[in-house]
Scaffold this motif. Structure first.
Motif, PDB file in Angstrom:
ATOM      1  N   UNK A 153       0.820  -1.208   0.000  1.00 18.88           N
ATOM      2  CA  UNK A 153       0.000   0.000   0.000  1.00 18.88           C
ATOM      3  C   UNK A 153       0.856   1.261   0.000  1.00 18.88           C
ATOM      4  N   UNK A 154       0.340   2.298  -0.621  1.00 16.42           N
ATOM      5  CA  UNK A 154       0.911   3.638  -0.504  1.00 16.42           C
ATOM      6  C   UNK A 154      -0.243   4.622  -0.595  1.00 16.42           C
ATOM      7  N   UNK A 155      -0.254   5.636   0.271  1.00 10.80           N
ATOM      8  CA  UNK A 155      -1.374   6.564   0.298  1.00 10.80           C
ATOM      9  C   UNK A 155      -0.903   8.009   0.258  1.00 10.80           C
ATOM     10  N   UNK A 156      -1.609   8.805  -0.544  1.00 12.85           N
ATOM     11  CA  UNK A 156      -1.369  10.243  -0.596  1.00 12.85           C
ATOM     12  C   UNK A 156      -2.430  11.012   0.178  1.00 12.85           C
ATOM     13  N   UNK A 157      -3.339  10.294   0.854  1.00 12.58           N
ATOM     14  CA  UNK A 157      -4.365  10.954   1.652  1.00 12.58           C
ATOM     15  C   UNK A 157      -3.745  11.351   2.990  1.00 12.58           C
ATOM     16  N   UNK A 158      -3.735  12.640   3.337  1.00 11.85           N
ATOM     17  CA  UNK A 158      -3.098  13.051   4.597  1.00 11.85           C
ATOM     18  C   UNK A 158      -3.734  12.373   5.803  1.00 11.85           C
ATOM     19  N   UNK A 159      -2.932  11.692   6.598  1.00 14.11           N
ATOM     20  CA  UNK A 159      -3.452  10.991   7.773  1.00 14.11           C
ATOM     21  C   UNK A 159      -3.778  11.988   8.877  1.00 14.11           C
ATOM     22  N   UNK A 160      -4.859  11.733   9.603  1.00 13.84           N
ATOM     23  CA  UNK A 160      -5.228  12.577  10.733  1.00 13.84           C
ATOM     24  C   UNK A 160      -5.763  13.936  10.362  1.00 13.84           C
ATOM     25  N   UNK A 161      -6.062  14.148   9.074  1.00 11.66           N
ATOM     26  CA  UNK A 161      -6.518  15.458   8.611  1.00 11.66           C
ATOM     27  C   UNK A 161      -8.034  15.513   8.427  1.00 11.66           C
ATOM     28  N   UNK A 162      -8.742  14.472   8.848  1.00  7.57           N
ATOM     29  CA  UNK A 162     -10.190  14.449   8.680  1.00  7.57           C
ATOM     30  C   UNK A 162     -10.626  14.235   7.249  1.00  7.57           C
ATOM     31  N   UNK A 163      -9.769  13.597   6.442  1.00  4.02           N
ATOM     32  CA  UNK A 163     -10.047  13.395   5.008  1.00  4.02           C
ATOM     33  C   UNK A 163     -10.204  11.918   4.671  1.00  4.02           C
ATOM     34  N   UNK A 164     -10.471  11.103   5.686  1.00  3.51           N
ATOM     35  CA  UNK A 164     -10.801   9.687   5.514  1.00  3.51           C
ATOM     36  C   UNK A 164      -9.654   8.852   4.971  1.00  3.51           C
ATOM     37  N   UNK A 165      -8.466   9.047   5.514  1.00  2.00           N
ATOM     38  CA  UNK A 165      -7.345   8.211   5.098  1.00  2.00           C
ATOM     39  C   UNK A 165      -7.586   6.741   5.449  1.00  2.00           C
ATOM     40  N   UNK A 166      -8.235   6.479   6.581  1.00  2.00           N
ATOM     41  CA  UNK A 166      -8.486   5.090   6.968  1.00  2.00           C
ATOM     42  C   UNK A 166      -9.509   4.441   6.046  1.00  2.00           C
ATOM     43  N   UNK A 167     -10.554   5.166   5.679  1.00  2.00           N
ATOM     44  CA  UNK A 167     -11.555   4.607   4.767  1.00  2.00           C
ATOM     45  C   UNK A 167     -10.940   4.287   3.410  1.00  2.00           C
ATOM     46  N   UNK A 168     -10.030   5.128   2.942  1.00  2.00           N
ATOM     47  CA  UNK A 168      -9.371   4.867   1.662  1.00  2.00           C
ATOM     48  C   UNK A 168      -8.591   3.555   1.714  1.00  2.00           C
ATOM     49  N   UNK A 169      -7.876   3.319   2.821  1.00  2.00           N
ATOM     50  CA  UNK A 169      -7.152   2.052   2.981  1.00  2.00           C
ATOM     51  C   UNK A 169      -8.106   0.868   2.984  1.00  2.00           C
ATOM     52  N   UNK A 170      -9.206   1.007   3.702  1.00  4.80           N
ATOM     53  CA  UNK A 170     -10.174  -0.092   3.779  1.00  4.80           C
ATOM     54  C   UNK A 170     -10.782  -0.382   2.410  1.00  4.80           C
ATOM     55  N   UNK A 171     -11.235   0.655   1.746  1.00  5.05           N
ATOM     56  CA  UNK A 171     -11.969   0.464   0.493  1.00  5.05           C
ATOM     57  C   UNK A 171     -11.062  -0.081  -0.607  1.00  5.05           C
ATOM     58  N   UNK A 172      -9.813   0.402  -0.674  1.00  3.30           N
ATOM     59  CA  UNK A 172      -8.940  -0.086  -1.749  1.00  3.30           C
ATOM     60  C   UNK A 172      -8.655  -1.577  -1.570  1.00  3.30           C
ATOM     61  N   UNK A 173      -8.479  -2.030  -0.334  1.00  2.00           N
ATOM     62  CA  UNK A 173      -8.250  -3.452  -0.088  1.00  2.00           C
ATOM     63  C   UNK A 173      -9.518  -4.253  -0.362  1.00  2.00           C
ATOM     64  N   UNK A 174     -10.652  -3.728   0.060  1.00  2.00           N
ATOM     65  CA  UNK A 174     -11.920  -4.427  -0.184  1.00  2.00           C
ATOM     66  C   UNK A 174     -12.195  -4.588  -1.666  1.00  2.00           C
ATOM     67  N   UNK A 175     -11.964  -3.538  -2.439  1.00  2.00           N
ATOM     68  CA  UNK A 175     -12.204  -3.611  -3.884  1.00  2.00           C
ATOM     69  C   UNK A 175     -11.273  -4.631  -4.530  1.00  2.00           C
ATOM     70  N   UNK A 176     -10.002  -4.633  -4.127  1.00  2.00           N
ATOM     71  CA  UNK A 176      -9.053  -5.597  -4.683  1.00  2.00           C
ATOM     72  C   UNK A 176      -9.487  -7.032  -4.387  1.00  2.00           C
ATOM     73  N   UNK A 177      -9.850  -7.296  -3.138  1.00  2.00           N
ATOM     74  CA  UNK A 177     -10.259  -8.651  -2.765  1.00  2.00           C
ATOM     75  C   UNK A 177     -11.571  -9.038  -3.443  1.00  2.00           C
ATOM     76  N   UNK A 178     -12.467  -8.079  -3.603  1.00  2.00           N
ATOM     77  CA  UNK A 178     -13.723  -8.332  -4.314  1.00  2.00           C
ATOM     78  C   UNK A 178     -13.442  -8.814  -5.735  1.00  2.00           C
TER      79      UNK A 178
END
Length: 383
Positions: A115-140
């Motif tokens: 994984x690599x993310x450009x979503x700023x962590x802790x900035x209220x911009x859903x960095x955790x949701x992006x990690x979850x969704x990208x993995x879920x979509x890949x596994x789907x």
């Protein structure tokens, strides 16, 4: 990090090319804060900042996780040993998705993930949701699960609520999974009905700036949960399933029935915020985009004074931006830090940005990060 770099990073780690590359964005919420866990309305849109995952399927029960954004090597887990609240590191988010999929009856037998993310962590911009969704979509895709984006979002929310232990609503994951380029997503969090609302500020000579205050927040540290519990208490006292069911024109009567001042403030915010979402939708659909500015500012006052989730840095963004000629501004996200959004005429973007930066410097705060938010695509397979 771009897809080719993530691909090469995966190959260097695991010794073979990945089965595919996927991305999922962070989000900015235009209006509708702390309404999602009250069955209310929200209106996020996807950012161009994304989490990118290179993933290969495994069939031996092993889950290997690596992030280019953290120190440390590959973390190896067993899918049949995953358990809620057992992990306090970044790996809880992708591992939680695997757990949630398996709990829902989907036969996920392991994966290699980089994984690599450009979503700023802790900035209220859903960095955790992006990690979850990208993995879920890949596994789907890799396991042929056949889940549509809204279903993936619900499973990702379950991963965050139960596995990670953060009591978030459904908005973040739905935005990451379902948003469309050039649109804001009008989401009814009760029945999960979605409507894409055209939102092309550049065509109308405006911009929406995100100001990351660099003040970090963490939803699972208690304050978020306290407010959620207060909202549930208010609904119970008013005899409704959720605060969504309190009509705006009946708000005064509802507040008069509540003795607890803290609960009254929470109820007032949620009911008026739902109404603000409806007002913004109507203004955008009628083409009166500039008129949403004052509605955004109203929302900030409510979050600051009634919900009490703002902080001095967020307030300073709003105050200095408005003083410099912004059309509207408010904090966005869960609060206690994170980011604010500022609606400006395109010609004023530089002036407003400078005013905010100078105000932070004068206050002795860390310099904020300011960037333009452009409504972007939701989660997708890149290769």
């Amino acid at each position: 990090m771009a897809a080719p770099e993530v691909r090469s990073g995966f190959t260097a780690l695991y010794g073979a090319a990945p089965d595919g590359i996927w991305s999922a964005p962070g989000r900015v919420n235009l209006i509708g804060e702390h309404t999602d866990y009250n069955d209310g309305f929200v209106m996020p849109f996807a950012l161009p900042h994304t989490a990118v995952a290179a993933v290969s399927r495994r069939d031996d029960g092993v889950l290997r996780l690596h992030s280019a954004d953290t120190d440390g090597g590959v973390v190896e887990l067993r899918v049949d040993e995953l358990s809620p609240l057992s992990d306090r590191e970044w790996t809880a988010y992708p591992a939680g998705v695997v757990w949630a999929l398996r709990e829902a009856g989907h036969l996920v037998t392991g994966a290699d993930v980089h994984l690599a993310s450009a979503v700023p962590a802790g900035a209220g911009l859903s960095s955790s949701a992006a990690l979850e969704v990208v993995v879920a979509l890949a596994l789907n895709d890799l396991f042929g699960l056949g889940l549509e984006p809204g279903q993936l979002a619900r499973l990702c929310q379950r991963a965050e609520n139960v596995y990670v232990g953060a009591p978030t609503g459904i908005m973040d994951q739905t935005a990451s999974a379902c948003c469309e380029e050039g649109h804001a997503l009008f989401l009814d969090t009760r029945d999960l009905a979605r409507r894409q609302i055209p939102f092309d500020l550049a065509a109308e000579g405006m911009r929406l700036l995100v100001v990351d205050t660099r003040v970090k927040h963490a939803h699972n540290e208690g304050e978020y949960g306290k407010r959620r519990a207060g909202c549930e208490k208010g609904a119970a006292l008013l005899g409704v399933d959720a605060l969504r069911d309190v009509p705006h024109d009946g708000l005064d009567d509802a507040l008069a029935r509540l003795d607890d001042e803290e609960v009254r403030r929470l109820v007032r915010h949620v009911v008026t915020e739902d109404r603000r979402v409806e007002r913004v939708v109507a203004l955008l659909e009628s083409g009166d985009t500039r008129a949403i500015g004052p509605v955004l500012t109203e929302g900030h006052a409510s979050l600051r004074d009634d919900f009490r989730v703002s902080c001095r840095e967020l307030d300073l963004v709003v105050e200095s931006a408005l003083a410099a000629g912004a059309l509207g501004a408010r904090m966005t996200g869960g609060g206690f830090g994170g980011s604010a959004i500022v609606l400006v005429e395109a010609a004023d973007a530089g002036t407003v940005t400078k005013a905010v930066e100078e105000a932070f410097a004068a206050a002795g705060f860390t310099a904020p990060r300011v960037f333009e938010a452009v409504p972007s695509p939701g989660a997708r397979r890149l290769s």
